[in-house]
Design an enzyme around this catalytic site. Structure first.
Site, PDB file in Angstrom:
ATOM      1  N   HIS A 107       0.933  -1.127   0.001  1.00  0.00           N
ATOM      2  CA  HIS A 107       0.125  -0.143  -0.020  1.00  0.00           C
ATOM      3  C   HIS A 107       0.926   1.223   0.172  1.00  0.00           C
ATOM      4  O   HIS A 107       2.022   1.209   0.369  1.00  0.00           O
ATOM      5  CB  HIS A 107      -0.844  -0.076   1.166  1.00  0.00           C
ATOM      6  N   ASP A 110       2.422   1.977   3.332  1.00  0.00           N
ATOM      7  CA  ASP A 110       3.212   1.075   4.001  1.00  0.00           C
ATOM      8  C   ASP A 110       4.804   1.739   3.828  1.00  0.00           C
ATOM      9  O   ASP A 110       5.502   1.611   4.564  1.00  0.00           O
ATOM     10  CB  ASP A 110       3.110  -0.277   3.233  1.00  0.00           C
TER      11      ASP A 110
END
Length: 445
Positions: A107, A110
């Protein structure tokens, strides 16, 4: 400053590169079944399985749960902010190399922290994407998919594309626009949409049709922008029935397929199916894979397993040979996953907090699917299920059955047949016998 791509970092110093040693090996950091170059049915195991490591569970998760604080001991966690983001990239590519993992997934949040503005957030992302790009160039590791985290920040409290607030919809669009640009820059083979908070808690304050319409508008915008910038990766949508909302709009494969077809998106999207989400939806994993496959929409897999005794997403590493075999059966019958892969959307348990546990867990998951691949391949070669199914449905290959299957029968002709027919005789489904044969194949490979 954290280390950059210098080759001097060694976060997993106790482990050498994991190699295949065979099923007699007692080395916990060796593959017993996953032999990446072993050819099965004209393709290597590496080509069949297309393993991917999930950035979020592996490098950012800290073991926090609703009852307790972080437990994970990560040698890069003394860094902060962008230094921590850089250190995680170093750690990630070291682990990819030690596991010989061909792909990874992330993501946006992240890999880089949010800034105080969207502009600053995007600048943070650009810096880390540049670093990842360098590592990808020298390592040969590829990006299976990326996606946008539109569920963690409080701005998404009412959803993203389904939010009641147009400002949030606009922010989400900007975030996915950046995500698609990142996908193009890093050569992501797919781009994933998981509707983290796309759902509702109560219908009392929800315009359900408007939210579904808006979600479709959002996805059409994404399709249009991908075309505009020349991003040609496969779009994937990931079903989940509940959590964090009470009722997620992309409940399961069937619901998601209906949504895609209703809004004319089924030519642009396939499904990214997760085993644990199937469990939460009250389905077996193979049911979800079969449902997507028969509609030509099986795109990729999040390889994990849930605990059927618990009502939430436990994201355990997959070690169930039975489930892995039936999953690989569906994938092989699908002709593979195309641009998709087996992404380990799985986290080590909160009590497995040492860095080496990340290696043990991935070795277990990779071996499980390697064994499942071999068993599934043998089942297909021997036509174990195919012959049974062909025999079971043979009444539709002749006579009145053939007329039905070819669309030549109608209610009147069928009534006439039924009136003149002798007593109906059914045959046993022999389910127990088939399960015994399945066990035999799993145990023998």
């Amino acid at each position: 400053m954290a280390h950059s791509h210098s080759g001097s970092v060694n976060y997993f110093e106790s482990a050498n590169k994991v190699i295949y040693e065979g099923k007699e090996s007692t080395n916990p950091l060796a593959f017993k079944y996953y032999n990446s170059q072993e050819v099965i049915g004209g393709k290597t195991m590496k080509e069949h399985l297309r393993f991917s490591i999930a950035y979020w569970h592996t490098f950012t998760a800290d073991g926090t749960d609703i009852f307790g604080a972080a437990t994970m001991q990560r040698p890069w966690d003394h860094y902060k902010g962008m230094d921590l983001a850089r250190a995680r990239v170093d750690a990630a590519f070291e682990l990819f190399e030690k596991l010989d993992a061909p792909f990874f997934a992330f993501h946006d949040r992240d890999i880089a922290p949010e800034g105080s503005t969207l502009k600053e957030t995007n600048q943070n992302l650009d810096l880390i994407v540049d670093m990842i790009k360098d590592y990808m160039r020298t390592s040969g590791v590829k990006l299976l998919w990326n996606t946008a985290n539109m569920f963690t920040n409080p701005r998404f409290v009412h959803g993203a594309a389904t939010s009641c607030n147009a400002d949030v919809f606009a922010y989400a669009a900007a975030q996915v626009k950046k995500g698609l640009e990142t996908a193009k820059e890093l050569g992501a083979e797919n781009y994933v949409f998981w509707g983290g908070r796309e759902g509702y808690e109560t219908l009392l304050n929800t315009d359900l049709k408007f939210e579904l319409d808006n979600m479709a508008r959002f996805m059409h915008m994404a399709v249009d922008y991908a075309k505009e910038i020349g991003y040609t990766g496969q779009f994937l949508i990931e079903p989940k029935p509940k959590e964090p909302t009470t009722h997620q709009y992309d409940t399961d494969a069937a619901t998601t397929i209906a949504f895609l077809k209703q809004y004319g998106l089924d030519n642009h999207f396939k499904l990214n199916l997760e085993a644990n989400h199937a469990t939460l939806a009250g389905h077996t994993f193979e049911h979800e894979l079969r449902m997507a496959r028969v509609h030509g929409l099986l795109g990729s897999v999040d390889a994990n397993q849930g605990d059927p005794l618990l009502g939430w997403d436990t994201d355990e590493f997959p070690t169930d040979l039975y489930s892995a075999t039936l999953a690989m059966y569906e994938i092989l019958k699908n002709g593979g996953l195309g641009s998709g892969g087996l992404n380990f959307d799985a986290k080590v348990r909160r009590s497995s907090f040492e860095p080496d546990d990340l290696l043990y867990a991935h070795v277990a998951g990779m071996d499980t699917f390697a064994r499942g691949l071999k068993a599934a391949r043998k089942l297909i070669e021997d036509r174990v299920f195919e012959d049974v199914i062909q025999h079971r449905y043979r009444s539709f290959t002749e006579g009145i059955g053939l007329e039905i299957a070819e669309g030549r029968a109608d209610f009147k002709t069928l009534e006439q047949y039924a009136l003149n027919n002798q007593p109906i005789k059914n045959e046993s489904g022999r389910q127990e016998r088939l399960k015994a044969i399945l066990n035999q194949y799993i145990l023998q490979v």
